[in-house]
Write a protein that holds these residues in place. Structure first.
Motif, mmCIF file in Angstrom:
data_model
loop_
_atom_site.group_PDB
_atom_site.id
_atom_site.type_symbol
_atom_site.label_atom_id
_atom_site.label_comp_id
_atom_site.label_asym_id
_atom_site.label_seq_id
_atom_site.Cartn_x
_atom_site.Cartn_y
_atom_site.Cartn_z
ATOM 1 N N VAL A 20 0.756 -1.323 0.013
ATOM 2 C CA VAL A 20 0.051 -0.081 0.058
ATOM 3 C C VAL A 20 0.917 1.320 0.034
ATOM 4 N N ASP A 21 1.855 1.210 0.981
ATOM 5 C CA ASP A 21 2.848 2.470 0.855
ATOM 6 C C ASP A 21 3.841 2.483 -0.263
ATOM 7 N N TYR A 22 4.268 1.536 -0.774
ATOM 8 C CA TYR A 22 5.399 1.496 -1.793
ATOM 9 C C TYR A 22 4.956 1.539 -3.100
ATOM 10 N N THR A 23 3.784 0.995 -3.262
ATOM 11 C CA THR A 23 3.221 0.771 -4.810
ATOM 12 C C THR A 23 2.097 1.493 -4.896
ATOM 13 N N SER A 24 1.527 1.601 -6.332
ATOM 14 C CA SER A 24 0.340 2.345 -6.649
ATOM 15 C C SER A 24 -0.888 1.273 -6.649
ATOM 16 N N LYS A 25 -0.636 0.173 -6.239
ATOM 17 C CA LYS A 25 -1.678 -0.873 -6.034
ATOM 18 C C LYS A 25 -2.702 -0.769 -4.901
ATOM 19 N N GLY A 30 -7.225 -3.560 -2.381
ATOM 20 C CA GLY A 30 -8.403 -3.560 -1.581
ATOM 21 C C GLY A 30 -9.577 -4.196 -2.275
ATOM 22 N N ALA A 31 -9.650 -3.870 -3.834
ATOM 23 C CA ALA A 31 -10.576 -4.521 -4.539
ATOM 24 C C ALA A 31 -10.645 -6.139 -4.389
ATOM 25 N N THR A 32 -9.205 -6.666 -4.648
ATOM 26 C CA THR A 32 -9.033 -8.001 -4.758
ATOM 27 C C THR A 32 -9.479 -8.744 -3.263
ATOM 28 N N HIS A 69 -8.090 -6.447 3.721
ATOM 29 C CA HIS A 69 -9.196 -5.421 3.242
ATOM 30 C C HIS A 69 -9.283 -4.248 4.248
ATOM 31 N N GLN A 70 -8.927 -4.371 5.462
ATOM 32 C CA GLN A 70 -8.747 -3.436 6.598
ATOM 33 C C GLN A 70 -7.684 -2.552 6.344
ATOM 34 N N VAL A 71 -6.566 -2.996 5.929
ATOM 35 C CA VAL A 71 -5.351 -2.413 5.821
ATOM 36 C C VAL A 71 -5.570 -1.467 4.499
ATOM 37 N N SER A 72 -6.105 -1.780 3.360
ATOM 38 C CA SER A 72 -6.344 -1.112 2.650
ATOM 39 C C SER A 72 -7.277 0.090 2.619
ATOM 40 N N VAL A 73 -8.330 -0.178 3.265
ATOM 41 C CA VAL A 73 -9.366 0.724 3.633
ATOM 42 C C VAL A 73 -8.861 1.865 4.635
ATOM 43 N N LEU A 74 -7.998 1.378 5.470
ATOM 44 C CA LEU A 74 -7.603 2.330 6.779
ATOM 45 C C LEU A 74 -6.301 3.173 6.006
ATOM 46 N N SER A 75 -5.695 2.718 4.949
ATOM 47 C CA SER A 75 -4.795 3.621 4.113
ATOM 48 C C SER A 75 -5.437 4.828 3.746
ATOM 49 N N TYR A 76 -6.777 4.914 3.239
ATOM 50 C CA TYR A 76 -7.433 5.960 2.785
ATOM 51 C C TYR A 76 -7.776 7.094 3.765
ATOM 52 N N ARG A 165 -10.360 5.645 -4.889
ATOM 53 C CA ARG A 165 -9.406 6.224 -6.246
ATOM 54 C C ARG A 165 -8.291 5.597 -6.269
ATOM 55 N N ASP A 166 -7.743 5.374 -7.324
ATOM 56 C CA ASP A 166 -6.260 5.061 -7.285
ATOM 57 C C ASP A 166 -5.335 6.030 -6.625
ATOM 58 N N HIS A 167 -4.144 5.579 -5.933
ATOM 59 C CA HIS A 167 -3.482 6.419 -5.018
ATOM 60 C C HIS A 167 -2.028 6.291 -5.513
ATOM 61 N N ALA A 168 -1.347 7.357 -5.515
ATOM 62 C CA ALA A 168 0.257 7.248 -5.893
ATOM 63 C C ALA A 168 0.941 6.508 -4.432
ATOM 64 N N PRO A 169 1.898 5.919 -4.841
ATOM 65 C CA PRO A 169 2.813 5.558 -3.409
ATOM 66 C C PRO A 169 3.253 6.679 -2.582
ATOM 67 N N THR A 170 3.098 6.375 -1.545
ATOM 68 C CA THR A 170 3.620 7.464 -0.376
ATOM 69 C C THR A 170 4.847 7.308 0.102
ATOM 70 N N LYS A 171 5.559 6.209 -0.214
ATOM 71 C CA LYS A 171 6.863 6.060 -0.014
ATOM 72 C C LYS A 171 7.727 5.473 -1.181
#
Length: 253
Positions: A20-25, A30-32, A69-76, A165-171
């Motif tokens: 989540v932090d190092y990629t744009s995926k 989250g969807a997968t 899924h929770q990790v992906s959701v909370l990253s937003y 939405r798609d999100h750019a890497p934060t790191k």
């Protein structure tokens, strides 16, 4: 099998967090995980004496996918707590983040309570047994997940305003570095930083992890105890679980 799902979720959490932090995926992860959770939950609606083993495997997959899924959701969440107090630009407001998180937790528990009461009413009205009640509950939850996830994970904000939405890497991942080793390094650095700078927080988080594990197993243990030792029927068990959710709603806020 359930413990395998819990261990798998624990092992996957640092890797998913690093992805989540190092990629744009972020949205793709989250969807997968959302669709895996949705379809494994729907699959558990077929539970019976012949399919219980496969349904338990599906439950293990549900546990692992739920954590991812929770990790992906909370990253937003940090992006939702951005406010503009002055003309200098947007800043992250921790109070706004706490407010959003508490409202989301209360809404989730209220939804859980509503579904529990609805399923128990259906089971009482049609005189369903324990197995049929479990199948109905999984079918209802899986159907609701399908509708919600189809809206929020489409990525088409022109169609659905609440879609992620798609999100750019934060790191930035160091050149030649492995994502898996980077994830492990992040966990180790966080632990050593807490040990060096905030030893009290380290002990608090360790105790919280133990308490969360104990509370997570309370539901399944209490159901087995009430059924095998107290000879409590299914409707009473559902009522006890609903009361637990009721008292948990104020605490979540």
């Amino acid at each position: 099998i359930i413990m395998c799902g819990q261990f798998s979720a624990t092992a996957l959490m640092p890797l998913v967090g690093a992805a989540v932090d190092y990629t744009s995926k972020r949205r793709h992860l989250g969807a997968t995980s959302a669709w895996i959770l949705c379809f494994t939950t729907l699959g558990q609606a077929s539970i019976s004496k012949q399919t219980w083993f496969y349904c338990s495997i599906g439950m293990a997959l549900s546990i692992a996918s739920y954590v991812c899924h929770q990790v992906s959701v909370l990253s937003y969440l940090p992006g939702l707590s951005m406010v503009k107090p002055t003309e200098h630009g947007w800043v992250d407001d921790p109070q706004e983040r706490y407010k959003i998180n508490s409202v989301a937790n209360a809404a989730a528990l209220a939804t859980q309570l509503s579904i529990t009461l609805f399923v128990s009413s259906v089971a009482f009205w049609f005189d369903l047994g324990d197995t049929a009640t479990a199948a109905v509950a999984q079918g209802i939850v899986g159907s609701l997940l399908f509708v919600v996830y189809a809206c929020v994970w489409t990525g088409r904000r022109d169609l659905v305003s609440c879609a992620f939405r798609d999100h750019a890497p934060t790191k930035v991942l160091p050149e030649g570095a492995s994502l898996f080793l980077t994830a492990l390094n992040e966990v180790w650095n966080s632990w050593t930083t807490l040990k060096r700078r905030r030893p009290a927080a380290r002990f608090f988080l360790s105790g919280y992890a133990c308490a969360a594990a104990g509370m997570g197993s309370f539901g399944s243990l209490s159901v087995v105890f009430m059924h095998d030792r107290l000879r409590v029927d299914g409707s009473t068990t559902v009522l006890v679980m609903a009361l637990c959710v009721v008292f948990a709603v104020p605490a979540s806020a």
